[in-house]
Design a protein around this motif. Structure first.
Motif, PDB file in Angstrom:
ATOM      1  N   SER A  64     -15.219 -10.367   3.212  1.00 49.25           N
ATOM      2  CA  SER A  64     -15.832 -10.463   3.510  1.00 49.25           C
ATOM      3  C   SER A  64     -15.832 -10.299   5.183  1.00 49.25           C
ATOM      4  O   SER A  64     -16.880  -9.006   5.735  1.00 49.25           O
ATOM      5  N   HIS A  67     -15.777  -6.868   4.348  1.00 51.83           N
ATOM      6  CA  HIS A  67     -16.672  -5.964   4.346  1.00 51.83           C
ATOM      7  C   HIS A  67     -17.536  -5.795   5.352  1.00 51.83           C
ATOM      8  O   HIS A  67     -17.935  -4.101   5.554  1.00 51.83           O
ATOM      9  N   ALA A  98     -12.730  -6.343  -1.951  1.00 52.53           N
ATOM     10  CA  ALA A  98     -13.283  -4.758  -1.020  1.00 52.53           C
ATOM     11  C   ALA A  98     -12.783  -3.957  -1.082  1.00 52.53           C
ATOM     12  O   ALA A  98     -13.199  -3.002  -0.528  1.00 52.53           O
ATOM     13  N   GLU A 433     -24.968   0.349  -0.379  1.00 47.13           N
ATOM     14  CA  GLU A 433     -23.162  -0.369  -1.180  1.00 47.13           C
ATOM     15  C   GLU A 433     -24.010  -0.276  -2.713  1.00 47.13           C
ATOM     16  O   GLU A 433     -23.638  -1.091  -3.471  1.00 47.13           O
ATOM     17  N   CYS A 438     -21.513  -4.479  -4.971  1.00 45.54           N
ATOM     18  CA  CYS A 438     -20.969  -5.738  -4.695  1.00 45.54           C
ATOM     19  C   CYS A 438     -21.358  -6.242  -4.328  1.00 45.54           C
ATOM     20  O   CYS A 438     -22.291  -6.594  -3.048  1.00 45.54           O
ATOM     21  N   TYR A 441     -22.126  -8.234  -0.291  1.00 44.64           N
ATOM     22  CA  TYR A 441     -21.583  -7.384   0.486  1.00 44.64           C
ATOM     23  C   TYR A 441     -22.948  -7.548   2.282  1.00 44.64           C
ATOM     24  O   TYR A 441     -22.094  -7.276   3.029  1.00 44.64           O
ATOM     25  N   GLY A 445     -22.216  -6.023   5.655  1.00 47.09           N
ATOM     26  CA  GLY A 445     -22.499  -5.946   6.059  1.00 47.09           C
ATOM     27  C   GLY A 445     -23.861  -5.377   6.701  1.00 47.09           C
ATOM     28  O   GLY A 445     -23.421  -4.264   7.956  1.00 47.09           O
TER      29      GLY A 445
END
Length: 607
Positions: A64, A67, A98, A433, A438, A441, A445
């Protein structure tokens, strides 16, 4: 020659702090780090020493963190990037997902996992993956197929070549993607006399390749003879900074524009020539134009199967593809007329060559009819006792948003319905994304987007399934004071895949919690969970309450989480297109056999 004696880790961080973009900003905006035995002594000490010049951020999970770094780069149109470091072992392999996400989406991120000892002294070192037949292999070899550039730093002086190559890859518009520098942990701590010139500031400019003369002439000829061309705007329009150029080109030559997931917001939703999203998650208006087009002009798109309806969408028997892309691999796909060049430069030159050449004005009623349908499904519900749909949630978020709002998502139900229904006004106000789609994310994100553009409202749309996959960076956002708004749609499982399962004739199985193998009922209190991480969390029971909560969240000073239960079954009746999902040839279920027959008929139609 003047030299500076530094450890390899110190040299790496000092070099990164000296790399600039053409706007005068440090290209590597910061380093996300979780320390372990494979990077705490070397990289950790180096980051501490340069903490005022190169900021370090601590996340909760290596995937993460990456991400967040990737979303940061995407939101800034690849003008800046971030680095992510982990220890050897699970910290490193956590980042592989990632890396794949960044690779698919052509996004820059610098991954610096710790590696085994180059001197092979501790053998095997803690967490080392041993290959019985190859002593050079480590877990970091997993990064090779999902990295644009990979190197293993086994001597301090290797940085003199590896780091410039890493920067070239991340800043190259054609090769842009993740870079992995696996850093042997003993080498991180080894000293070397580096040339002082290595640490001088260097500016990396965005290259804008010009088109080849022969390719350009073929592209101009194809446009001039076309009767019904259509532009498919992809993510490359954003990365080239070509949104205004696209607008001018479309207006000058009267060509309709349809948008991919990555290209959405390249043209304002209410522009007369924007006919909406294309493909499997597309609008009736865009897909109708695509079906009839005799020249499909892709700009910065990979022509992925969702865009093309698994290549069933472009039905004109005389149609040709023209692909303007900075990457030759993409511009030559599917026997397209290849125009390898920067999108902005290519469009400017094409427009000059076309002069006053204009095409027939597209049918405006198609667009009006589509938005009438879209407005109907996103309107607030009239039945107070029924669960709201995801479309109605989107409508509420839309009404509570401003032009500078960034709505973002990644996987599940929301990407398709946002692509169809969201009205994006400004460039980069839609962040999806969907190259890797994914799950997990979204929250990281959203954090990365807000760090990239603090003045924009960031609304993260996330289903309960994705939230459960990866939610820990919510605590990071709260701790860092990075304010985002989460809307969690709780349909009690994986509603999107459940519908696909049913659509291919399958029984409802293992997707919604009700259809899983369980002893106790699954009931997750997302409000309490988000509140436990410091967010201002609320559960709302209606679309009206959701709109009020969203308006309050805009004025709040902390991250807000809003949870709403939704119906897992409804989807828009209009829009969309066929997608090639193979149905079993043999089954005991009548529903599967019927779905197989329909699938075979669709395959024949595509051929």
């Amino acid at each position: 020659m003047t030299t500076i004696r530094l450890t390899a880790a110190q040299a790496m961080m000092r070099y990164l702090a000296a790399q600039m973009n053409e706007d005068g900003e440090t290209y590597i905006a910061g380093v996300w780090a979780i320390f372990g035995h494979g990077n705490v002594a070397g990289i950790g000490e180096a980051l501490y020493g340069i903490r005022d010049e190169l900021k370090t951020y601590r996340g909760q999970n290596e995937q993460s963190m990456a991400h967040a770094a990737i979303a940061y780069a995407k939101q800034l149109g690849r003008r800046r990037a971030m680095a992510v470091t982990s220890s050897i072992g699970p910290g490193a392999t956590n980042m592989v997902t990632a890396a794949a996400l960044a690779h698919v989406n052509r996004l820059p991120v610098l991954l610096i996992p710790g590696d085994v000892f180059a001197n092979r002294g501790p053998d095997p070192v803690l967490q080392q993956i041993e290959d019985f037949g190859d002593g050079t292999v480590s877990a970091n070899d997993c990064f090779k197929p999902v990295s644009r550039y990979f190197d293993r730093i086994m001597r301090p002086e290797q940085l003199l070549t590896a780091l410039p190559r890493a920067m070239r890859t991340m800043t190259d518009p054609a090769d842009c993607g993740p870079v992995t520098l696996a850093f042997c942990q003993d080498v991180q701590a080894e000293a070397y006399d580096y040339p002082a010139s290595f640490f001088e500031k260097k500016v990396w400019r965005q290259r804008r390749p010009e088109p080849d003369i022969a390719e350009f002439e073929e592209a101009v000829a194809a446009l001039k003879v076309a009767k019904n061309p259509v532009i498919v705007a992809g993510g490359g329009v954003h990365f080239s900074g070509a949104t205004e150029t696209l607008k001018n080109f479309a207006e000058t030559h009267s060509i309709p524009v349809i948008e991919t997931q990555a290209g959405k917001s390249a043209l304002a939703w209410d522009h007369d020539l924007n006919f909406g999203p294309v493909g499997v998650t597309g609008a009736d208006s865009a897909n109708a134009i695509a079906e009839k087009a005799d020249l499909v002009f892709g700009i910065g798109t990979r022509f992925q199967d969702f865009t093309t309806g698994s290549w069933a969408l472009f039905k004109n028997p005389d149609r040709k593809l023209l692909a303007l892309n900075v990457q030759p691999y993409d511009s030559a796909k599917h026997n397209a007329i290849s125009l390898t060049a920067d999108a902005k430069v290519g469009l400017e030159k094409l427009s000059a060559a076309l002069g006053s050449h204009r095409f027939a004005t597209p049918e405006g009623a198609l667009k009006q009819q589509w938005f009438a349908k879209a407005d109907a499904v996103t309107a607030a519900p009239t039945e107070a006792n029924s669960l709201p749909t995801d479309m109605q949630v989107i409508g509420a978020v839309q009404r509570a948003s401003r032009d500078n709002t960034v709505v973002m998502c990644a996987a599940g139900t929301m990407p398709g319905e946002l692509h169809q229904l969201w009205k994006a006004k400004l460039p980069l106000s839609y962040h999806m994304e969907y190259g890797f789609s994914c799950m997990g994310y979204e929250i990281a994100g959203g954090l990365g987007i807000k760090m990239a553009q603090p003045d924009r409202d960031v609304i993260v749309m996330v289903g309960d399934g994705s939230y459960m996959m990866m939610n820990s960076e919510l605590a990071t956002a709260v701790a860092m004071g990075v304010k985002i708004t989460l809307v969690i749609t709780d349909n009690r499982g994986y509603g999107c895949i459940n519908r696909l399962q049913m659509g291919t004739g399958g029984a409802e199985f293992n997707n919604l919690y009700a259809h899983t193998n369980h002893t106790n009922p699954i009931a997750i209190d997302f409000t309490a969970h988000a509140a436990s991480m410091g967010a201002d969390a609320h559960k709302v029971s209606s679309i009206a309450e959701l709109e009020m909560a969203l308006n309050a969240a805009r004025e709040a000073t902390v991250t807000t989480v809003i949870v709403i239960d939704t119906d897992p079954y409804p989807t828009p009746d209009a829009g969309g297109y066929w997608w090639d999902v193979a149905v079993p040839e043999v089954s005991q279920r009548t529903e599967v056999n019927n779905a197989r027959a329909a699938y075979e008929a669709a395959l024949k139609e595509r051929q």
